[in-house]
Scaffold this active site. Structure first.
Site, mmCIF file in Angstrom:
data_model
loop_
_atom_site.group_PDB
_atom_site.id
_atom_site.type_symbol
_atom_site.label_atom_id
_atom_site.label_comp_id
_atom_site.label_asym_id
_atom_site.label_seq_id
_atom_site.Cartn_x
_atom_site.Cartn_y
_atom_site.Cartn_z
ATOM 1 N N ASN A 46 0.877 -1.181 0.000
ATOM 2 C CA ASN A 46 0.000 0.000 0.000
ATOM 3 C C ASN A 46 0.910 1.226 0.000
ATOM 4 O O ASN A 46 1.471 1.593 1.035
ATOM 5 C CB ASN A 46 -0.895 -0.020 1.255
ATOM 6 C CG ASN A 46 -1.758 1.236 1.356
ATOM 7 O OD1 ASN A 46 -1.791 2.039 0.413
ATOM 8 N ND2 ASN A 46 -2.436 1.410 2.476
ATOM 9 N N LYS A 48 0.126 4.209 -0.369
ATOM 10 C CA LYS A 48 -0.539 5.409 0.167
ATOM 11 C C LYS A 48 -0.287 6.591 -0.792
ATOM 12 O O LYS A 48 -0.242 6.389 -1.998
ATOM 13 C CB LYS A 48 -0.083 5.682 1.600
ATOM 14 C CG LYS A 48 -0.245 4.426 2.482
ATOM 15 C CD LYS A 48 -0.057 4.665 3.948
ATOM 16 C CE LYS A 48 -0.250 3.362 4.713
ATOM 17 N NZ LYS A 48 -0.155 3.487 6.156
ATOM 18 N N HIS A 129 -9.553 1.284 4.997
ATOM 19 C CA HIS A 129 -8.273 1.497 5.673
ATOM 20 C C HIS A 129 -8.491 2.492 6.816
ATOM 21 O O HIS A 129 -9.285 3.427 6.682
ATOM 22 C CB HIS A 129 -7.231 2.040 4.683
ATOM 23 C CG HIS A 129 -5.848 2.031 5.244
ATOM 24 N ND1 HIS A 129 -5.406 3.006 6.115
ATOM 25 C CD2 HIS A 129 -4.827 1.163 5.104
ATOM 26 C CE1 HIS A 129 -4.165 2.724 6.479
ATOM 27 N NE2 HIS A 129 -3.783 1.614 5.876
ATOM 28 N N GLU A 131 -6.844 4.915 7.785
ATOM 29 C CA GLU A 131 -6.641 6.324 7.409
ATOM 30 C C GLU A 131 -7.884 6.885 6.719
ATOM 31 O O GLU A 131 -8.216 8.058 6.902
ATOM 32 C CB GLU A 131 -5.388 6.453 6.517
ATOM 33 C CG GLU A 131 -4.116 6.311 7.338
ATOM 34 C CD GLU A 131 -2.936 5.709 6.597
ATOM 35 O OE1 GLU A 131 -2.922 5.712 5.357
ATOM 36 O OE2 GLU A 131 -2.019 5.202 7.285
ATOM 37 N N GLU A 203 -5.126 -4.550 10.929
ATOM 38 C CA GLU A 203 -4.135 -3.481 11.047
ATOM 39 C C GLU A 203 -4.392 -2.710 12.334
ATOM 40 O O GLU A 203 -5.214 -1.770 12.342
ATOM 41 C CB GLU A 203 -4.240 -2.515 9.854
ATOM 42 C CG GLU A 203 -3.896 -3.145 8.528
ATOM 43 C CD GLU A 203 -3.294 -2.135 7.553
ATOM 44 O OE1 GLU A 203 -2.220 -2.425 7.009
ATOM 45 O OE2 GLU A 203 -3.863 -1.045 7.368
ATOM 46 N N GLY A 209 2.623 2.833 10.792
ATOM 47 C CA GLY A 209 3.561 3.931 10.593
ATOM 48 C C GLY A 209 4.284 4.362 11.859
ATOM 49 O O GLY A 209 4.905 5.424 11.899
ATOM 50 N N SER A 249 3.620 -1.580 10.447
ATOM 51 C CA SER A 249 5.067 -1.580 10.637
ATOM 52 C C SER A 249 5.726 -2.930 10.324
ATOM 53 O O SER A 249 6.651 -3.362 11.017
ATOM 54 C CB SER A 249 5.430 -1.136 12.063
ATOM 55 O OG SER A 249 5.010 0.207 12.286
HETATM 56 P P1 13P Z 1 3.090 0.814 7.718
HETATM 57 O O1 13P Z 1 3.610 -0.487 7.171
HETATM 58 O O2 13P Z 1 3.809 2.013 7.202
HETATM 59 O O3 13P Z 1 2.967 0.787 9.220
HETATM 60 O O4 13P Z 1 1.588 0.971 7.158
HETATM 61 C C1 13P Z 1 0.711 -0.084 7.340
HETATM 62 C C2 13P Z 1 -0.500 0.199 6.556
HETATM 63 O O5 13P Z 1 -1.268 1.086 6.890
HETATM 64 C C3 13P Z 1 -0.710 -0.586 5.333
HETATM 65 O O6 13P Z 1 -2.006 -0.411 4.845
#
Ligand code: 13P
Length: 293
Positions: A46, A48, A129, A131, A203, A209, A249
């Protein structure tokens, strides 16, 4: 009995029930001509809101695949054609979108409908997601409609669920996961979708992150719970064939420990998916024989 002992006993009982039910339902579905069990490890990038065309091309030329691992890249939608052409028509790598609108078309400025996403070459789409939920106010109702719309357009939804740090600290993790799964998978219609068509990504929001990964045991516990919820909804034989991803992460260093867990069938990778070498190492860690199914 102490809480710890009671939880341990409950876990063992659940495991025995699960194996017994899966064995009997599996036998029945095989008699009915269904495919045998077996979950192909799935590793999803992903990106983003990162990367430009040149980065996408560089990534495609540096990516290394591993036998027996399905790989999906979800770039920003504007990069889909660039990435598709950089990977080449013969590439086994699949494309995914990071979001979709549940309506087929219309006056929804800035959005992409399911048919557009499929038309851009995607097979997968991330739905719900955290976010999107927290930064863009996406409700469970919207997520549910997205999951249903994706399935209706032959896209495989990757449904994201996960608890906030405060919810974990209050001991509410299971309650949150159950509520999200119930709401987001409501009204999928009948019969149930093929289990290979629906992916659930656990997640934990506190791990996204932050560099703070869930321990392998924490991931396994939450993901076993998610599979139980899927089994309650669709039956054990179904749930044993659906793929569950861990996200939060994930790095080349922690991937092997996570994928070794029974209910971890792959990863949804953010930061570490931006670099072809690091992402390829995660893909390699998920290969059958190295940890993947
Ligand atoms: P990270 O791997 O940067 O923590 O992000 C995870 C994520 O949100 C994948 O969709």
């Amino acid at each position: 009995m102490t809480t710890e002992l009671r939880e341990k006993v409950e876990r063992i009982v659940r495991q025995v029930v699960r194996e017994t039910l899966a064995a009997s339902e599996g036998a029945l579905s095989q008699l009915a001509g269904a495919l045998p069990d077996g979950r192909t490890p799935l590793v999803v990038a992903n990106w983003k809101m990162n990367h430009l065309s040149e980065d996408a091309r560089r990534f495609a030329s540096g990516l290394e695949l591993a036998d027996g691992v399905e790989v999906v890249i979800c770039p920003a939608s504007v990069l889909l054609p660039v990435l598709a052409s950089a990977l080449g028509a013969a590439s086994p790598v699949r494309l995914g979108a990071q979001n979709l609108h549940f309506e087929p078309s219309g006056a929804f400025t800035g959005e992409h409908g399911p048919a557009m996403i499929a038309d851009a070459g995607c097979r997968y789409v991330i739905c719900g997601h955290s976010e999107r939920r927290t930064l863009f106010g996406e409700s469970d109702e919207a997520v549910q409609r997205k999951v249903a719309a994706a399935l209706g357009s032959k896209l495989r939804p990757i449904l994201c669920v996960g608890e906030k740090l405060a919810e974990r600290e209050q001991g509410a993790t299971f309650r949150v996961l159950r509520a999200q799964l119930l709401a987001d998978l409501a009204d999928l219609g009948s019969p149930a979708p093929d289990p290979r068509e629906l992916v659930v990504a656990y997640e934990p929001i506190w791990a996204i992150g932050t560099g703070r990964t869930a321990s392998a045991a924490q991931a396994q516990q939450a993901m076993a719970f998610c599979r139980e919820q899927l089994a309650e909804r669709f039956g054990w034989a179904w749930a044993e064939r659906a793929r569950l991803l861990y996200g939060g992460s994930v790095t080349p260093d922690n991937a092997a420990g996570l994928i070794a867990q029974e209910d971890v069938d792959g990863f949804l990778v953010g930061g570490a998916s931006l670099d072809a070498r690091r992402f390829s190492e995660i893909v390699a860690a998920a290969a059958p024989g190295r940890g993947g199914a």
